[in-house]
Scaffold this motif. Sequence first.
Motif, short mmCIF file in Angstrom:
data_model
loop_
_atom_site.label_atom_id
_atom_site.label_comp_id
_atom_site.label_asym_id
_atom_site.label_seq_id
_atom_site.Cartn_x
_atom_site.Cartn_y
_atom_site.Cartn_z
N LYS A 94 0.83 -1.21 0.00
CA LYS A 94 0.00 0.00 0.00
C LYS A 94 0.87 1.26 0.00
N ILE A 95 1.93 1.22 0.80
CA ILE A 95 2.84 2.36 0.88
C ILE A 95 3.49 2.62 -0.47
N LYS A 96 3.91 1.55 -1.14
CA LYS A 96 4.53 1.69 -2.45
C LYS A 96 3.57 2.36 -3.44
N GLY A 97 2.31 1.93 -3.44
CA GLY A 97 1.32 2.53 -4.33
C GLY A 97 1.07 3.99 -4.01
N LEU A 98 1.02 4.33 -2.71
CA LEU A 98 0.81 5.72 -2.31
C LEU A 98 2.01 6.59 -2.63
N ASP A 99 3.22 6.03 -2.49
CA ASP A 99 4.43 6.77 -2.84
C ASP A 99 4.44 7.13 -4.32
N GLU A 100 3.99 6.20 -5.16
CA GLU A 100 3.92 6.47 -6.60
C GLU A 100 2.91 7.56 -6.89
N GLU A 101 1.78 7.52 -6.18
CA GLU A 101 0.76 8.55 -6.36
C GLU A 101 1.27 9.90 -5.87
N LEU A 102 2.01 9.88 -4.75
CA LEU A 102 2.60 11.12 -4.24
C LEU A 102 3.56 11.73 -5.26
N LYS A 103 4.38 10.90 -5.86
CA LYS A 103 5.32 11.39 -6.86
C LYS A 103 4.58 12.02 -8.03
N ARG A 104 3.50 11.38 -8.47
CA ARG A 104 2.72 11.93 -9.58
C ARG A 104 2.12 13.28 -9.22
N LEU A 105 1.57 13.38 -8.02
CA LEU A 105 0.95 14.63 -7.58
C LEU A 105 1.98 15.74 -7.39
N GLU A 106 3.16 15.39 -6.89
CA GLU A 106 4.22 16.37 -6.72
C GLU A 106 4.67 16.92 -8.07
N GLU A 107 4.79 16.04 -9.05
CA GLU A 107 5.16 16.47 -10.39
C GLU A 107 4.08 17.35 -11.01
N GLU A 108 2.83 16.99 -10.79
CA GLU A 108 1.72 17.79 -11.33
C GLU A 108 1.67 19.16 -10.68
N SER A 109 1.83 19.21 -9.36
CA SER A 109 1.78 20.50 -8.67
C SER A 109 2.96 21.38 -9.07
N HIS A 110 4.13 20.76 -9.27
CA HIS A 110 5.30 21.53 -9.72
C HIS A 110 5.07 22.11 -11.11
N GLU A 111 4.48 21.31 -11.99
CA GLU A 111 4.21 21.78 -13.35
C GLU A 111 3.21 22.94 -13.33
N ILE A 112 2.19 22.85 -12.47
CA ILE A 112 1.22 23.95 -12.35
C ILE A 112 1.92 25.19 -11.84
N LEU A 113 2.78 25.02 -10.83
CA LEU A 113 3.50 26.14 -10.23
C LEU A 113 4.37 26.85 -11.27
N LEU A 114 4.95 26.09 -12.19
CA LEU A 114 5.76 26.69 -13.25
C LEU A 114 4.93 27.59 -14.16
N GLY A 115 3.63 27.37 -14.21
CA GLY A 115 2.76 28.15 -15.08
C GLY A 115 2.13 29.36 -14.42
N LEU A 116 2.40 29.57 -13.12
CA LEU A 116 1.85 30.74 -12.43
C LEU A 116 2.80 31.92 -12.58
N PRO A 117 2.30 33.11 -12.95
CA PRO A 117 3.17 34.27 -13.16
C PRO A 117 3.66 34.86 -11.84
N ASN A 118 4.65 35.72 -11.97
CA ASN A 118 5.21 36.38 -10.80
C ASN A 118 4.19 37.36 -10.20
N ILE A 119 4.40 37.68 -8.94
CA ILE A 119 3.55 38.65 -8.24
C ILE A 119 4.10 40.05 -8.50
N PRO A 120 3.31 40.95 -9.06
CA PRO A 120 3.80 42.31 -9.30
C PRO A 120 4.23 43.00 -8.02
N HIS A 121 5.29 43.78 -8.11
CA HIS A 121 5.75 44.57 -6.97
C HIS A 121 4.71 45.63 -6.64
#
Length: 429
Positions: free
Chosen positions: A82-109
Motif C-alpha cells: 500500500k505504501i509503495k502505491g501511495l508513494d507512486e501517487e505522491l510522486k505523480r501529484l508532486e510532479e503535477e503541482s510543480h508543473e502547475i507552479l511553473l505556469g503561475l506568473p510572478n507577483i507584481p511589486h
Amino acid sequence: MLDLKLVQKDPDRVRAALAARQASPKELERFLAVDEERRAIQRKTDELKSQRNAASQKVAQAKRSGEDAAELIAQLSQTSAKIKGLDEELKRLEEESHEILLGLPNIPHESTPVGASEEDNPVIDVWGEKPVFDFEVKDHHDLGIALGGLDFERAAKIAGARFAVTWGWASRLERALLNFMVDLHTSRHGYTEVTPPVIVNANALRGTGQLPKFEDDLFKLNHKDYYLIPTAEVPVTNLHAGEVLDEADLPRAYASPTQCYRSEAGSYGKDTRGLIRQHQFSKVELVRFVKPEDSYNELEKLRSHAEAVLQELNLHYRVVALCTGDIGFASARTYDLEVWLPGQDAYREISSCSNVEDFQARRADIRYKPAGQKKSAYVHTLNGSGLAVGRTMVAVMEQYQQADGSIRVPEALQPYMGGIEVVGQPTGT
C-alpha cells in the motif's frame, strides 16, 4: 517560480496578483486542489509507515520468542505494498503541482501601477524633443529600400516573411550600433561582455520562464531538445544555474550581443512592414545578479544604462511603467523605453528593463551565501535590452533622415563608421 510555501499559506495574495494581472485563477485553484490531495495522501502514507514500523518490531519480537510470525509478515507485506502505491501517487501529484507552479506568473511589486492593459501604462519620463522636419518624412522601410540598404524581397526568397537582408551602409550601421552598445556598457557601466550559445536546451528556457507557457513563441529544432534563443537573457541567466555565488561577487553584470529568434506566434498582421517585428534580430542584452535588498536600486541603474544608449545617440524617447495587466510573465516591475519613430508618428518599444526578483532564481536554483549566515538565499535577477539593434537602427534612420533621402550618422556612431557623417544617396527601386 513562486515560493511554494507562499502559494500554500497565502493563496489569497496570489489570487489578488492574478486578478491584478487580468489572469484567470483557474490554475491556482487546480494547484490548491492537487496540493490538498497530496497532503491527504502524505498523511495516509505517514500513518501506514508508522504502522509498518510497529509491525516490524512485532515480527522481530515474535521471531525472538520462537512464535509463528507468518500472519504478521503477511500483514507487513500488504502494508508495504500500500505504501509503495501511495508513494507512486505522491510522486505523480508532486510532479503535477510543480508543473502547475511553473505556469503561475510572478507577483507584481507594490510599485507596479495597477491597470488592465497597455492603455493604462503611465508615462513617467520623456527625454529630448521630437525632431522637426520641413519635408514629408518617410518610414525606415521606404528609406532603406530607396537607399539600397534593406532588401525584403530577397530575404523572403531565402527564408520567408519577417526576415531582412541588409546591404552596404545598412549592414555597417547595424554592426556599428552593436559595437557601440557593447563598448558603452563594458567601458562606462562595468558590464562583462559574454557571448553564449544561441542554441539552448529546455531546462534553460524553464529556468527563465519561457517554458512551459510560451513554447509557441520559440523556434524548436528537430535535433534533440534544442531551441533557438528568443533573447540572450536565457543563456546568460542560466550561466549560474545550480550555483551558489559569493556575496562579495554581487552584483554581477553581463552584456551579451547575440542574434535572437522569435516565431512571433499570434502576432501575424502586426508590424509586418520593415524591421520592427522580425523572426531574427540582433540585440545587446543586459543581465544583473544582485542581492534582494538591492534589486530595486539596481533596476533604476539598469534602466539608466539602457537609456544612456538613446541619449548618446540623441534619440528622442519616453519611459513608461508597465501596469499589472501588461507586465511580463516573470516580471515584478518593468520599465519600457519607447523611442519616437516619425515615419510611423508613434512611439515604439526599444527596451524593456525588468526586475524579476527571485522568480527565475528559484526555477534555475541560483543562490548566494549572505555573509555571517549559514543558509544560502536566492539572488534577484534583472534583465533589459541595451538595446535591440534593429529597432535602434530604425530610430536612427527615421529621426536622422534628410530632405534628399539620405541619413545623417549620429556623432557617437561616426567613429564606428570610419568617420562617415552621412549614409546613402537615393538610388530608386
